[in-house]
Structure formats: structure tokens, C-alpha cells
Design a protein around this motif. Sequence first.
Motif, PDB file in Angstrom:
ATOM      1  N   LEU A 474       0.829  -1.211   0.000  1.00  7.92           N
ATOM      2  CA  LEU A 474       0.000   0.000   0.000  1.00  7.92           C
ATOM      3  C   LEU A 474       0.861   1.258   0.000  1.00  7.92           C
ATOM      4  N   ASN A 475       1.943   1.249   0.784  1.00  5.60           N
ATOM      5  CA  ASN A 475       2.854   2.400   0.825  1.00  5.60           C
ATOM      6  C   ASN A 475       3.534   2.613  -0.518  1.00  5.60           C
ATOM      7  N   ALA A 476       3.910   1.494  -1.161  1.00  6.52           N
ATOM      8  CA  ALA A 476       4.589   1.592  -2.460  1.00  6.52           C
ATOM      9  C   ALA A 476       3.659   2.226  -3.493  1.00  6.52           C
ATOM     10  N   ARG A 477       2.403   1.783  -3.512  1.00  5.64           N
ATOM     11  CA  ARG A 477       1.448   2.351  -4.472  1.00  5.64           C
ATOM     12  C   ARG A 477       1.195   3.829  -4.199  1.00  5.64           C
ATOM     13  N   LYS A 478       1.140   4.196  -2.931  1.00 10.25           N
ATOM     14  CA  LYS A 478       0.928   5.597  -2.561  1.00 10.25           C
ATOM     15  C   LYS A 478       2.110   6.455  -3.020  1.00 10.25           C
ATOM     16  N   ASN A 479       3.321   5.921  -2.845  1.00 13.50           N
ATOM     17  CA  ASN A 479       4.518   6.660  -3.266  1.00 13.50           C
ATOM     18  C   ASN A 479       4.584   6.824  -4.783  1.00 13.50           C
ATOM     19  N   LEU A 480       4.101   5.800  -5.499  1.00 17.03           N
ATOM     20  CA  LEU A 480       4.185   5.836  -6.959  1.00 17.03           C
ATOM     21  C   LEU A 480       3.133   6.750  -7.589  1.00 17.03           C
ATOM     22  N   ASP A 481       2.132   7.151  -6.821  1.00 19.25           N
ATOM     23  CA  ASP A 481       1.112   8.060  -7.353  1.00 19.25           C
ATOM     24  C   ASP A 481       1.717   9.372  -7.834  1.00 19.25           C
ATOM     25  N   SER A 482       2.785   9.814  -7.189  1.00 23.39           N
ATOM     26  CA  SER A 482       3.447  11.057  -7.603  1.00 23.39           C
ATOM     27  C   SER A 482       4.023  10.928  -9.004  1.00 23.39           C
ATOM     28  N   MET A 483       4.447   9.711  -9.372  1.00 22.74           N
ATOM     29  CA  MET A 483       4.975   9.485 -10.714  1.00 22.74           C
ATOM     30  C   MET A 483       3.865   9.579 -11.767  1.00 22.74           C
ATOM     31  N   VAL A 484       2.673   9.141 -11.389  1.00 22.40           N
ATOM     32  CA  VAL A 484       1.527   9.247 -12.306  1.00 22.40           C
ATOM     33  C   VAL A 484       1.219  10.712 -12.574  1.00 22.40           C
ATOM     34  N   ARG A 485       1.219  11.522 -11.507  1.00 23.90           N
ATOM     35  CA  ARG A 485       0.948  12.952 -11.666  1.00 23.90           C
ATOM     36  C   ARG A 485       2.022  13.617 -12.509  1.00 23.90           C
ATOM     37  N   TYR A 486       3.278  13.237 -12.293  1.00 22.20           N
ATOM     38  CA  TYR A 486       4.368  13.832 -13.063  1.00 22.20           C
ATOM     39  C   TYR A 486       4.256  13.455 -14.538  1.00 22.20           C
ATOM     40  N   ALA A 487       3.972  12.184 -14.818  1.00 23.74           N
ATOM     41  CA  ALA A 487       3.873  11.718 -16.204  1.00 23.74           C
ATOM     42  C   ALA A 487       2.727  12.383 -16.939  1.00 23.74           C
ATOM     43  N   SER A 488       1.668  12.721 -16.220  1.00 22.33           N
ATOM     44  CA  SER A 488       0.513  13.342 -16.873  1.00 22.33           C
ATOM     45  C   SER A 488       0.860  14.698 -17.470  1.00 22.33           C
ATOM     46  N   GLY A 489       1.944  15.323 -16.983  1.00 24.32           N
ATOM     47  CA  GLY A 489       2.372  16.616 -17.524  1.00 24.32           C
ATOM     48  C   GLY A 489       2.754  16.539 -18.985  1.00 24.32           C
ATOM     49  N   SER A 490       3.257  15.391 -19.440  1.00 22.73           N
ATOM     50  CA  SER A 490       3.623  15.222 -20.850  1.00 22.73           C
ATOM     51  C   SER A 490       2.647  14.294 -21.561  1.00 22.73           C
ATOM     52  N   GLU A 491       1.487  14.075 -20.934  1.00 22.86           N
ATOM     53  CA  GLU A 491       0.461  13.168 -21.464  1.00 22.86           C
ATOM     54  C   GLU A 491       1.023  11.773 -21.706  1.00 22.86           C
ATOM     55  N   THR A 492       1.951  11.368 -20.834  1.00 21.35           N
ATOM     56  CA  THR A 492       2.512  10.030 -20.909  1.00 21.35           C
ATOM     57  C   THR A 492       1.676   9.104 -20.041  1.00 21.35           C
ATOM     58  N   GLU A 493       1.151   8.065 -20.642  1.00 15.69           N
ATOM     59  CA  GLU A 493       0.330   7.123 -19.888  1.00 15.69           C
ATOM     60  C   GLU A 493       1.236   6.156 -19.141  1.00 15.69           C
ATOM     61  N   VAL A 494       0.997   5.997 -17.845  1.00 12.49           N
ATOM     62  CA  VAL A 494       1.800   5.071 -17.049  1.00 12.49           C
ATOM     63  C   VAL A 494       0.882   4.093 -16.325  1.00 12.49           C
ATOM     64  N   GLU A 495       1.429   2.935 -16.022  1.00 16.43           N
ATOM     65  CA  GLU A 495       0.710   1.931 -15.238  1.00 16.43           C
ATOM     66  C   GLU A 495       1.568   1.559 -14.040  1.00 16.43           C
ATOM     67  N   ILE A 496       0.991   1.622 -12.858  1.00 17.21           N
ATOM     68  CA  ILE A 496       1.699   1.317 -11.627  1.00 17.21           C
ATOM     69  C   ILE A 496       1.579  -0.177 -11.328  1.00 17.21           C
ATOM     70  N   LEU A 497       2.714  -0.826 -11.104  1.00 12.47           N
ATOM     71  CA  LEU A 497       2.728  -2.251 -10.792  1.00 12.47           C
ATOM     72  C   LEU A 497       3.464  -2.469  -9.473  1.00 12.47           C
ATOM     73  N   THR A 498       2.949  -3.344  -8.640  1.00  7.84           N
ATOM     74  CA  THR A 498       3.686  -3.786  -7.456  1.00  7.84           C
ATOM     75  C   THR A 498       3.661  -5.305  -7.436  1.00  7.84           C
ATOM     76  N   THR A 499       4.766  -5.890  -7.029  1.00 11.09           N
ATOM     77  CA  THR A 499       4.839  -7.343  -6.977  1.00 11.09           C
ATOM     78  C   THR A 499       5.586  -7.764  -5.719  1.00 11.09           C
ATOM     79  N   LEU A 500       5.226  -8.925  -5.176  1.00 11.21           N
ATOM     80  CA  LEU A 500       5.889  -9.469  -3.996  1.00 11.21           C
ATOM     81  C   LEU A 500       6.952 -10.465  -4.411  1.00 11.21           C
ATOM     82  N   ASP A 501       8.135 -10.356  -3.820  1.00 10.30           N
ATOM     83  CA  ASP A 501       9.200 -11.310  -4.120  1.00 10.30           C
ATOM     84  C   ASP A 501      10.279 -11.193  -3.055  1.00 10.30           C
TER      85      ASP A 501
END
Length: 718
Positions: A474-501
Motif C-alpha cells: 500500500l505504501n509503495a502504491r501511494k509513493n508511486l502516485d506522484s509518478m503518475v501525476r508527473y507523467a501526466s504533464g507530458s500526457e505520458t500514460e503510465v501503469e503502476i505495478l507492485t509485486t511481492l518477491d
Amino acid sequence: MDKLLHHISEAFSTPITNPVLVFTVILTIILISPIILRPIKVPGIIGLILFGVLLGPHGLNWLSKIDKVTLEGSGVDAIDLFSTIGLLYIMFIAGLELDMNEFKKTKNKSLLFGFFTFIIPIMIGFPVCYYLLNYDFLPSILIASMFATHTLVTYPIVNSYGISKHEAVAITIGGTILTDTAVLIILAVVTGASQGALNQEFWVTLGVSFTIFLFIMFGVIPRIAKWFFQRIEAEKTAHYIFVLAVVFFAAFLSELAGLEPIIGAFVAGLALNKLIPHSSALMNRIEFIGNAIFIPFFLISVGMIVDVSVLTKGPMALIIAGTLTLVAVTGKFLAATATQLVFKYTKNQRNLIFGLSNAHAAATLAIIMVGYEKEIIDENVLNGTIVLILVTCIIASIVTENASKKIVMEGHQHDTHKEHVEEHEEQILIPIANLANMEPILDFATLIKSKKSHHPLHILSVVPDNEEAERNTLNARKNLDSMVRYASGSETEVEILTTLDHNIGSGIGRTSKELFADCIILGWPSATSFIEKIVGEKAESILNRTNTNLFMCRLDKPFLSHKSITVFVPPLAESETGFVYWMEKILRLGQELSLPVMYVCGTRTQRAIETLLDQLKSSVPAGFSNYEDWDNIYGLATFSNTDSLLVFVSARYGEVSYRDSLDGLARRVGRYYQNQNLILIFPSRVENQHIDDYENVQMAPIFRKISREIGNMFNKEK
């Protein structure tokens, strides 16, 4: 109740005077125009003009440039202000979007085509206007020069067919620079002559002021802009405001120099061309705001000026409209035919040049509007030009579409080499380690990503599989939300992925296989301990568990601080599976940043690179420096400079181009080039062609590492 009804009727009386309602109506037009007209294939530029005609003072009279619709305290008409901004914006974007590398590559052919597409329409247009339509000398010159302009309205069509790098397209783009610039200078001379100021003093003043203007725009402004973008790197809003300020300063400076403001805006675009990558967030903001607000305002205001009833007041108006359209189409067709004969192009190539250069839009409107406002031309020419724009845009769209299809069927599209990766299917994975370093890596990924790929950038966080896994996810996804907002500035579509390993390398490797990733982009590996270096640091763990192209990036400085890209290519790199892929990405980066690429390699590798460059038909300037002693990596330092983005091509252990000197390359070059941006590339390899199944413990690499690390303890590397 009566008072309310009176208030409503007053608000909706025509012409509308309430500034809020005026803006609401105009924004509604901008919104619904493409929706209504797209099904009948009417270009968006024409649709907005038609709505301006319909709702303007000569139509339903909903919109009118009257004193009540003003910006408070300024005395400036709001529609007029926004339309002026839109006109300057059109010319600015035209200069900003020109591919200067493509122009330099085909400059001789572009010069000749530019001459043909400038002189032939003028040679036809002037006699027709002067002798046939009986206009005076100055109006005839201005109208004839309007025939010489063209706007690349149909460029998206050739881009969608994958022939944007075709030579016929390249010379048309180059010719656009030349003919539009020449016509804008003619416009300055004609407007000067119309005011009775065409004497020796005028020419001297124009020459001196034009020289000073060019010096400021190309000698001073780029330096200030580069300094500003580097120093105020984090303030993205400030970047856009700065660019806007440069555009209007250039327009005002142009006016002071005795030229039209649109020339200043066009030159501002050329001056900032190399500093604003075409895929950057700043470029997206510039285009978005222009296309959403300012340019539609200008097009609607053009329609408001047009009096359609003029066409019904006698045969002369119709004759002028028909004649102007016929001359415009004929002039451009003959220019394309002359180019075909000189360069021995095919009929389809001729049609492609004609289709691209036949559309009259932005520059044509700009010239005619200036001529109309200066009272050099009359209403008949203005209305005739609107008809001309409509007809030429429709003809250009049809001709370009048909020619593009036939050229693709002939096999002339630029994807003539065997692609390792289909551009429209490209998948890029960006594993995250340090959020602080992610913005430049995301910018880099946006620049090199295929424009044809509909897939988003995949940003991955690998979470340790332990008792706190759920909370960490949950913390990782919350931290990655800032990257989504940043990417939206150049209309770059991003997908956030988290995996356990349990293992970061394993998590990245597994996700890469699930996505069928074509490229992994990592941050620069951090310093590790002696034990980690021996038994598997994270970067090497990722290398061993993946087969795809891998880019390691250290991007501490802004891209615009570079003057070139230097690529160090070891022997036999051309034999690696991912050779074509990383070459394409470096060329795309060079094209986006308008930087030349210097390859440092051996003779055999140079021949392979030259062959591939010919196949790719790249417009990026390329140079070569010979280096054969690849067992001495530190000898490469003589080929680098502080203004270069340094790219080192390496290889995974066991691959054909691998050698011991490449082992630990990230650590060594990272320490040697501490103040430069670095990219380290590991090309893709064929799956299951390597002995890496026992990732955590590999005997041969371990012994090799132990010997090297022990040696380093006694012989400190410089």
C-alpha cells in the motif's frame, strides 16, 4: 418575475455583451466543432472558421467585437486579444516543430524545392492578380506571395503511414522553412511600401534592425533560455511562462524592427527549437494550451470577419474566389512536378509533395489578415482566401492519403530493415528504487518510447515478501502516485505495478517476462559492499534474470546542458540481438534533443553502424572516432567531453561482444565521470542461450569477481 425575465432577455440579446457568456459560447464552439464536423471529414481548422462565420456579425450576430466585451481597465477587446495571441501561437509552434536535423540532411534538395514552391506560385499569381483581376501592384504582390505559402496540415497522415522519414517528406518540410520565411519578409516590405516608406532609409533601417533582431533571437535568447531551464529546473510552470514571454517579446521586438509580429513569433520557435524536445512535458503544455484555447479563438475571430453575403453581391466575388483557389492549387502542383522532374521522383512521390505543400492555412491566414487590416486588400480577397483554405485543405488531405497508401504498397516506408521490436507493440518497464531519481528517468523513457506504441510505461515496485508485505504494498502504491501525476504533464500514460518477491532481481525478471518487456530502464546502481559485489549485487541480479534490452541511467543534469551524445560501442556489438533496438533509441534521443551522435568504435563496428544508419534514414548528424584497444576502457576518456551525454554499450556475461574489461563498467565509469550524465546499455539476448539458471551462485563469475576485487585492494583503480 418581470425583472428576472428582463435580465435574462438582456443577457441573451444579440450581440452578446456579457463577457462570461461570450467565453461560454466560444468554448462551446471549440468543444462541439470537431464532434459535429469529424463525420463529414471537414478539417478542424475549417470548422472553427465556419462557426465564426455563422455566429459572427455577418451571420447570426451572436458574437461581435464591441467595446462592452473588454478586459476590465485595459480597453482591449477580449476576443481580439485572444485571437492575436492565437495568431502568434500558430507561427511560434510552426517554428518550434520543424525538424532541424531533417532540414540539414536534405538541405540542397530542400533549397531547390523551396525555390520552386516559392517562385512558381508567385510567377503565376502576380500576372493573374495584376492583369486579370486588375489589382494594383502592391496588392498583387501580397496576394501572389500568399500563394507561395503552405502549412503542413496533412503531415499527421504521412506520420500515421510510417513514411515520415521518406525523402519526399523531408524536402517538403525543408521547403516550408524557406518559402514561409521568404514570404514573411515580402510581407514586411509590402506593408512598408503601403505606408509610403519604401526609400533608401527604409532598406538601411530594415537591414540593420533585422540583423540586430536576429542576433538577439539566435545569439542571446537561446543562452538565456538554456540558463533559465537549467537553474529553474523544478519550476515547470515557470518554464511555460518563460516560453510565452519569449514569444511575445520576440513579436514586439520584430515590430520594433519594422517587421510583422508573426515573423518574431516564428523566429522565437526556431530559436527555442533545440531546447524543447518534441516529446517533453513543456512541449505538451505549449501545444495543449495553444490548441485548446488560443488558436481556436484566432480561427473563430477570422470567421467573424468574413462576410459571406459578399459572394452573393455579384459575379466578381465568386470569380475572385475561384481564381485564387485555381491559382493556388495549380502553382503548388507545378512546383511539385518541377521537383519530380529534377530529382527523378515517381508519380506517387510527386503527389506526396503536392499533397503536403498544397494546404494553405496558418501562414496564408496570417498574411491575408495583415493585408486586410492594413487595407492593402479588400473583402473579396479575404473571403476568397477562406474558400481557398477550405478547398486546398480538402484536396491536400485526399491527395496525401492516396499517395501515402501507394508509397507504402511500393515498399518505401522507412521501416525497411528487419525490426527486432514492432514499434506499435513496444513495452517499457521501469523498476523503481529511489523516487528522488525517478523524474529524469521518466523523462528519458518518454523521449525514447515509440510514438506508435499504445502501451503505457510500466512503473514497477518490488515489495519484500514478508510479514509486512501488505502494508508495504500500500505504501509503495501511494509513493508511486506522484509518478503518475508527473507523467501526466507530458500526457505520458503510465501503469503502476507492485509485486511481492524475496529477491528484487527475481521480481523484476518475472514481471519483465509477464509483460513481454522490450526494454527495462533502471537508475544507476548504488555503491555496494565487498560481499555484495561478489555474490550478486542488484544490478547484476537483474541482468542475469532478464534477456531484454536494459538501460541503466544516471541523469543528474538536465538534457539541455548537452551539446552532443557520445556512444562507446565495443567490438562485435553489432552481432548482438538488441543492436538495432538500442541504435534506434539513441537516434530517437538525438532527434528529440536535436543533438549530434558521435560513435567511438572499431572499424568493423563502424561499417555496421553506417549500414544501419542508411537503412533507418535518420536525420540525426552522426560522426565516428576509431578506437581498437577495448581491453583498456580508461583510454576512452580521450573521446569524451564535459558537454556530452555519455552512452556506454556493454554486454551480459557470455554474450558474443562481452569481454573482461566490460565487467563492473557501471562502477568504474560512474566513479570516473562523476559530473556527467551516463547511460549504460546491455543489449537483449536470445533466451536460454546463456548459463544463468542458477542466478544466486555462479561459480565462474564468482571466481572472476573475487580475483578482481582482491586485485583492486592492492592496485587501486584510478
